[in-house]
Design a protein around this motif. Structure first.
Motif, short mmCIF file in Angstrom:
data_model
loop_
_atom_site.label_atom_id
_atom_site.label_comp_id
_atom_site.label_asym_id
_atom_site.label_seq_id
_atom_site.Cartn_x
_atom_site.Cartn_y
_atom_site.Cartn_z
N VAL A 80 0.86 -1.19 0.00
CA VAL A 80 0.00 0.00 0.00
C VAL A 80 0.89 1.24 0.00
O VAL A 80 1.83 1.34 0.80
CB VAL A 80 -0.94 0.01 1.23
N PHE A 81 0.59 2.17 -0.91
CA PHE A 81 1.35 3.41 -1.02
C PHE A 81 0.55 4.55 -0.39
O PHE A 81 -0.63 4.72 -0.68
CB PHE A 81 1.63 3.73 -2.49
N THR A 82 1.22 5.29 0.48
CA THR A 82 0.57 6.41 1.14
C THR A 82 1.39 7.67 0.91
O THR A 82 2.58 7.61 0.58
CB THR A 82 0.44 6.17 2.66
N VAL A 83 0.75 8.80 1.11
CA VAL A 83 1.45 10.09 1.09
C VAL A 83 0.92 10.90 2.27
O VAL A 83 -0.29 10.86 2.57
CB VAL A 83 1.26 10.83 -0.25
N ASN A 84 1.82 11.56 2.96
CA ASN A 84 1.42 12.39 4.09
C ASN A 84 2.22 13.68 4.09
O ASN A 84 3.32 13.74 3.58
CB ASN A 84 1.59 11.65 5.42
N SER A 85 1.61 14.70 4.67
CA SER A 85 2.26 16.00 4.80
C SER A 85 3.01 16.02 6.13
O SER A 85 2.41 16.25 7.18
CB SER A 85 1.23 17.12 4.74
N PHE A 86 4.29 15.76 6.06
CA PHE A 86 5.11 15.70 7.27
C PHE A 86 5.14 17.05 7.98
O PHE A 86 5.22 17.12 9.20
CB PHE A 86 6.53 15.24 6.93
N THR A 87 5.06 18.13 7.21
CA THR A 87 5.07 19.48 7.79
C THR A 87 3.69 19.93 8.24
O THR A 87 3.54 21.03 8.77
CB THR A 87 5.68 20.48 6.79
N GLY A 88 2.65 19.10 7.99
CA GLY A 88 1.33 19.35 8.54
C GLY A 88 0.39 20.20 7.71
O GLY A 88 -0.74 20.44 8.11
N GLN A 89 0.80 20.65 6.52
CA GLN A 89 -0.13 21.43 5.70
C GLN A 89 -1.24 20.52 5.16
O GLN A 89 -1.03 19.33 4.93
CB GLN A 89 0.57 22.08 4.49
N ILE A 90 -2.40 21.11 4.96
CA ILE A 90 -3.50 20.36 4.36
C ILE A 90 -3.32 20.36 2.84
O ILE A 90 -2.60 21.19 2.28
CB ILE A 90 -4.87 20.95 4.77
N PHE A 91 -3.99 19.42 2.16
CA PHE A 91 -3.81 19.27 0.73
C PHE A 91 -4.36 20.44 -0.08
O PHE A 91 -4.04 20.57 -1.25
CB PHE A 91 -4.40 17.95 0.25
N GLU A 92 -5.18 21.31 0.54
CA GLU A 92 -5.60 22.53 -0.16
C GLU A 92 -4.40 23.41 -0.46
O GLU A 92 -4.45 24.25 -1.35
CB GLU A 92 -6.61 23.31 0.68
N GLU A 93 -3.31 23.23 0.28
CA GLU A 93 -2.11 24.03 0.09
C GLU A 93 -1.12 23.38 -0.88
O GLU A 93 0.00 23.86 -1.03
CB GLU A 93 -1.42 24.25 1.44
#
Length: 192
Positions: free
Chosen positions: A111-124
């Protein structure tokens, strides 16, 4: 010829001329959304992280991410951490290479995941995508685009899994919350 995947769509990983794919690369690309003069001045860098979680049934047996770049068996390899994205270049900012022939037989899905390590939401985040490439030929097989942003910090992107005698890919596209792959485990489990 690439296939643009919709959420939940599946494709076979068999070559069009016959035969199985041997090595695939899951690429992740993005850039920070900087709309307007003030946004460009105040925008922070965005550090998205790609991870590959290897499962035997519903049990996680290994993970490949920026702090563990190669699976214990050597079949899955992360090419390195990118902490700022592509600034609109359009290429892969992070990649995970999977040697399908070397994946141990007990591992039945990755399973491939992506996360914002710096905490920004994907709207950014702009122009975020993951894609599957035949590493031998360089041909893009499938692309999944993160459209519409969203107020979440992570996504369960896709999985490759054993089916019959070969491998298939399924686009998942489920939004999630978390800065690390560990945070995403509750969102991953329903897709196993």
């Amino acid at each position: 010829m690439s296939v643009n995947l919709a959420k939940g769509q599946q494709i076979s990983l068999t070559k069009s001329g016959g035969g199985e794919l041997t090595v695939v690369r899951m690429g992740l690309g993005w850039q920070a959304a900087r709309k307007g003069f003030l946004a460009r001045l105040t925008a922070r860098e965005i550090d998205l992280d790609a991870s590959a979680l290897l499962f035997a049934g519903k049990e996680a047996v290994d993970v490949v991410f920026f702090q563990h770049l190669t699976s214990d068996d050597g079949s899955v390899r992360h090419t390195g951490d990118n902490r700022v994205g592509g600034a609109g270049q359009g290429g892969d900012d992070e990649s995970i290479v999977v040697d399908l022939q070397r994946v141990p037989v007990h591992v039945d899905q990755i399973v491939f995941t992506v996360n914002s390590f710096t905490g920004q939401i994907f709207e950014e985040v702009d122009n975020a995508f993951c894609r599957l490439v035949d590493e031998t030929s360089g041909q893009e097989l499938a692309r999944y685009t993160l459209t519409g942003g969203g107020k979440h910090t992570a996504q369960v992107m896709a999985k490759v899994y054993r089916s019959g005698g070969g491998w298939r890919m399924s686009a998942i596209g489920t939004p999630a919350e978390g800065r690390t792959f560990q945070d995403l485990m509750p969102a991953v489990v329903p897709h196993l």
